[in-house]
Scaffold this active site. Structure first.
Site, PDB file in Angstrom:
ATOM      1  N   GLU A 494       0.840  -1.185   0.000  1.00 54.17           N
ATOM      2  CA  GLU A 494       0.000   0.000   0.000  1.00 54.17           C
ATOM      3  C   GLU A 494       0.889   1.254   0.000  1.00 54.17           C
ATOM      4  OE1 GLU A 494      -2.150  -0.743   3.562  1.00 54.17           O
ATOM      5  OE2 GLU A 494      -2.901  -2.670   2.822  1.00 54.17           O
ATOM      6  N   GLU A 525      -4.127  -6.895   3.263  1.00 58.86           N
ATOM      7  CA  GLU A 525      -2.858  -7.416   3.774  1.00 58.86           C
ATOM      8  C   GLU A 525      -2.668  -8.921   3.574  1.00 58.86           C
ATOM      9  OE1 GLU A 525      -3.373  -3.444   5.422  1.00 58.86           O
ATOM     10  OE2 GLU A 525      -4.717  -5.189   5.325  1.00 58.86           O
ATOM     11  N   GLN A 547       2.081  -1.868   5.454  1.00 59.80           N
ATOM     12  CA  GLN A 547       2.396  -0.474   5.734  1.00 59.80           C
ATOM     13  C   GLN A 547       2.845  -0.224   7.174  1.00 59.80           C
ATOM     14  OE1 GLN A 547      -0.488   3.124   5.290  1.00 59.80           O
ATOM     15  NE2 GLN A 547       0.636   2.891   3.366  1.00 59.80           N
ATOM     16  N   ASP A 550       1.143  -2.935  12.921  1.00 60.83           N
ATOM     17  CA  ASP A 550      -0.180  -3.296  13.429  1.00 60.83           C
ATOM     18  C   ASP A 550      -1.035  -3.979  12.371  1.00 60.83           C
ATOM     19  OD1 ASP A 550      -0.512  -1.472  16.161  1.00 60.83           O
ATOM     20  OD2 ASP A 550       0.827  -0.643  14.644  1.00 60.83           O
ATOM     21  N   TYR A 551      -0.852  -3.586  11.129  1.00 63.14           N
ATOM     22  CA  TYR A 551      -1.661  -4.149  10.046  1.00 63.14           C
ATOM     23  C   TYR A 551      -1.269  -5.590   9.731  1.00 63.14           C
ATOM     24  CZ  TYR A 551      -2.564   0.854   9.234  1.00 63.14           C
ATOM     25  OH  TYR A 551      -2.883   2.179   9.374  1.00 63.14           O
ATOM     26  N   HIS A 592      -2.069   1.948  16.265  1.00 61.22           N
ATOM     27  CA  HIS A 592      -0.806   2.158  15.558  1.00 61.22           C
ATOM     28  C   HIS A 592       0.374   2.063  16.508  1.00 61.22           C
ATOM     29  CE1 HIS A 592      -3.928   4.143  13.133  1.00 61.22           C
ATOM     30  NE2 HIS A 592      -3.201   3.785  12.098  1.00 61.22           N
TER      31      HIS A 592
END
Length: 803
Positions: A494, A525, A547, A550-551, A592
């Protein structure tokens, strides 16, 4: 049903007849394996069974369209397909059911997965690539439903890359991108988010992917009306149907018992996808599942009598049998004789497979019984040992556990004895574990000559007039060197392409290397990781960018269940050296925070987890990994892109060693261990501590998996006699993992004069803002005061109470 399929045109009637009858023989063989397999589970020889009965004819058609170089990413009911492409024998089928650990006998997983999970060997026994274009390939199955879908996307995308990106070595991997990736999935599993995410991504990317949905109207015991809107997956995906000059899917529907139409449908799908790189969905309906979902239950409990009767009448093998007789390919008598012959062959194969499984175990049984009898004759506890001997002798079909349990239990009765017979038993036990344990524990990581452990450190080189630049420029210029050096390397994520990632670490790279090598992707993801896995399995060197750390949660299941287990579940016969790039640490806010390290490292054993403190160290990790054949996660420091670093002159060449810690500051009073962004705070705290007479040694872990392979931290603790681990993860997370490694693996407890401690974030996600960070994660003052308190407890007269 008089259609002459494209694949059979030009054949004489006798050749056509022979091919049809051979197909039917495969279908009957597969069905008989399913039936006998269920019995083996119910008798206890096998632990669990999940079979492909009811899907035979459709899989025959798929196999006819499947060519050398193609890849399957499938569902655990594809046994007929594997038999039809020549990659599964009757003996191998039952060896998988029995969990035979000999990979030559059970090539699918060497007994590491339950039956029904299929794979071919992409690597030789030394971990080197075979020529994948000269064989039919199956990526190793996993059990999690729809978990095969993300990888399927990458297997298909590899063909697109090989067709359109110049300069890549393709000899062992592709013939101009003409390979198709074939996916299979049960109709109920299309309810999973991974299915929809993959379907959407393939439509966007326009890759040569054919996905077959095996639709028997049920998912375990749950009917399609509870699974799928309109009870029809192809109906609700109609919006994906391509139009003239437009992107999309070709969507085809066919009954699972219609042999000639199935063949025609699969030939059509293959031609479209192979030539045009268009994804195709084939909805194969009116299938049955004669034995129900698995050996764990009976489908009579949840199917109506009408449905059960319908399944008998519409069984695909029965339909094919009738079609053969009706069209004059064989008489009733000839078909009956063929079926009898097949049943005999399957029984013979099953028996041979069982013999292959039990003979080595029986040999070990005889050997240990002889040793135990000798031990008993010299022991005061003879009667008890002979009871163990008798119990083992009465087990007609032992497993390895039975043998080693008998040997180890015997030791309890001879603890205080000292005889040559006892020594022989001890040696036998050690050698047995040495022989057997690797059958269950090897190949979690690469064991070939490209393992990271063989790649030496190369330090950055600096010129006399080295300038200090933003960290983002270090990572950017190193990626530039990588893309120039390795044409097979590509990166996607991303914001990775047009804007050069959110922190400008890829600035200008898309313009220089093209949209296929430096690509933007959607917010998805799981399939970003899947793209990377599939492409890495086909010889490319992808870098999948998530990115923010956390993702990674959206993709963790795929990383854990697929990528991290690949080498292990194939016993080193498949690999996917994917590099996952992300960034985290000290970012503010609940969503985040970038600090879920404890969860990650305990879920992804099988890949390396690297936590560089700056961009030079991160760049060195990329360079190291691209010389290896292992997957890894690299977590760049989010707050490091604008910090100044010295600019090296040897971009693409310097290498950060994996599994090696670095001492940043030597000291004599206490050892402080941390990683990533928190290290900067630790270093400042060490300077402040000097003002009160505390000399702290600061160590950068650098790598969490593997961790400190040279055991350098224990050497530091031996000098300082105190240990504090600082981490921004929650209590019990990565800091607890590090503490366990230092105390239990390195045995540092021997040298401690104070209780070893961890200093972590609070047991909640960090709150937003500067104050949120300060009161949620370890601060400089927290570190200072914790260290001071440790020293106060050790020497209160020298270090007065602080607060």
């Amino acid at each position: 049903m008089q259609i002459e399929p494209e694949t059979m045109k030009g054949l004489s009637f006798e050749d056509f007849k022979a091919e049809v009858l051979n197909d039917y023989k495969i279908a009957v063989t597969s069905r008989e394996c399913s039936l006998l397999g269920r019995r083996e589970v119910l008798t206890g020889k096998a632990k669990f069974g999940i079979f492909g009965d009811g899907k035979e004819v459709a899989q025959l058609a798929m196999a006819k369209a499947f060519k050398d170089g193609d890849f399957r990413s499938g569902y655990y009911r594809d046994q007929t397909f594997m038999m039809a492409i020549g990659e599964l024998t009757v003996e191998q089928f039952f060896s998988g059911l029995y969990a035979n650990t000999n990979i030559e006998i059970e090539p699918m997983s060497a007994g590491r997965q339950m039956g029904g999970h299929f794979a071919t060997h992409s690597l030789d026994k030394n971990g080197n690539w075979k020529n994948l274009t000269k064989q039919k390939n199956s990526s190793a199955d996993i059990s999690p439903t729809a978990g095969q879908m993300p990888r399927l996307l990458g297997l298909a995308q590899a063909s697109k890359i090989y067709r359109h990106v110049k300069g890549i070595y393709t000899k062992n991997f592709s013939d101009n991108g003409n390979e198709v990736a074939w996916g299979t999935i049960g109709n109920a599993s299309t309810s999973e988010g991974l299915f929809f995410e993959t379907i959407n991504a393939a439509g966007v990317l326009q890759v040569p992917m054919i996905i077959s949905v095996w639709d028997d109207e049920y998912g375990i015991s749950v009917h399609a009306k509870h699974q799928t809107t309109k009870e029809n997956i192809s109906e609700i995906l109609k919006g994906f149907q391509r139009e003239e000059d437009g992107k999309g899917y070709e969507i085809l529907r066919v009954q699972g018992w219609d042999y000639p139409t199935l063949i025609e449908t699969y030939q059509k799908a293959s031609k479209i996808s192979r030539e045009q790189h268009v994804p195709v969905l084939i909805h194969v309906n009116e299938l049955t599942q004669p034995q129900g979902h698995s050996t764990s239950g009976s489908h009579e409990r949840y199917k109506s009598s009408e449905r059960l009767a319908w399944e008998i009448a519409n069984d695909c093998n029965t339909k094919m049998r009738n079609w053969i007789i009706t069209n004059g390919f064989a008489t009733e008598e000839e078909i009956t004789n063929l079926e009898k012959s097949v049943k005999k062959e399957v029984r013979v194969g099953k028996k041979a497979s069982w013999s292959q499984f039990v003979e080595p175990i029986n040999k070990d049984k005889a050997e240990i019984l002889n040793i135990l009898k000798l031990v008993a004759n010299k022991s005061v506890n003879k009667v008890f040992i002979l009871k163990i001997v008798k119990d083992l002798e009465t087990i007609d079909e032992p497993v390895k556990r039975d043998i080693i349990v008998a040997a180890r239990k015997t030791l309890r009765y001879i603890i205080d004895e000292s005889t040559p017979e006892k020594d022989r038993l001890l040696i036998w036990i050690d050698k047995y574990f040495e022989k057997v344990q690797p059958d269950y524990s090897s190949h979690l990581y690469s064991e070939g000559n490209k393992s990271v452990k063989y790649i030496a450190e190369v330090k950055p080189i600096y010129s006399e007039n080295t300038e200090n630049v933003d960290g983002r420029l270090i990572i950017r210029d190193n990626f530039d060197a990588i893309f120039s050096k390795y044409p097979e390397t590509l990166i996607f994520g991303e914001d990775s392409g047009t804007i050069g990632d959110v922190n400008q670490g890829l600035e200008g790279m898309q313009e220089k290397y093209g949209e296929l090598r430096v690509a933007d992707v959607g917010i998805r993801e799981a399939t970003i990781i899947g793209q990377g896995i599939g492409m890495a399995m086909r010889g490319l060197r992808p870098i999948a960018e998530i990115q923010y750390l956390d993702y990674l949660m959206y993709a963790l299941q795929i990383i854990s269940d697929d990528l991290a287990t690949l080498q292990y579940r194939t016993k080193g016969r498949q690999k996917a050296p994917l590099i996952i790039r992300t960034r985290g640490h000290r970012l503010e806010g609940i969503w985040h925070s970038g600090s879920q390290m404890g969860g990650i490292i305990n879920l992804v054993r099988g890949i390396h987890v690297l936590v560089p403190r700056n961009m030079t160290k991160a760049a060195g990790f990329y360079n190291t990994l691209l010389e290896s054949d292992e997957p890894a996660l690299i977590i760049e420091c989010l707050n490091g892109y604008r910090l100044k670093e010295k600019k090296p002159t040897n971009f693409g060449l310097f290498k950060t060693p994996i599994g090696v810690v670095e001492t940043l500051r030597e000291g004599s009073d206490i050892t402080l261990v941390s990683y990533g962004s928190t290290l900067r705070i630790v270093e400042q705290a060490a300077k402040d501590l000097m003002e009160v007479g505390i000399d702290a040694e600061v160590i950068d872990a650098q790598s969490l998996l593997p961790f400190d392979v040279n055991h350098d931290i224990v050497k530091s603790v031996e000098k300082t006699n105190r240990l504090l681990i600082i981490d921004e993860d929650v209590p019990g997370g990565a800091s607890a993992y590090i503490l366990n490694e230092v105390l239990n693996t390195q045995n540092a407890y021997e040298f401690l004069d104070s209780k070893p401690q961890t200093l972590t974030a609070k047991p909640h996600r960090p709150a937003y803002g500067t104050d949120g960070d300060y009161f949620s994660k370890p601060s400089l003052e927290d570190i200072f005061e914790t260290v001071y308190q440790i020293m106060h407890e050790s020497n209160p007269s020298k270090y007065a109470k602080l607060r």
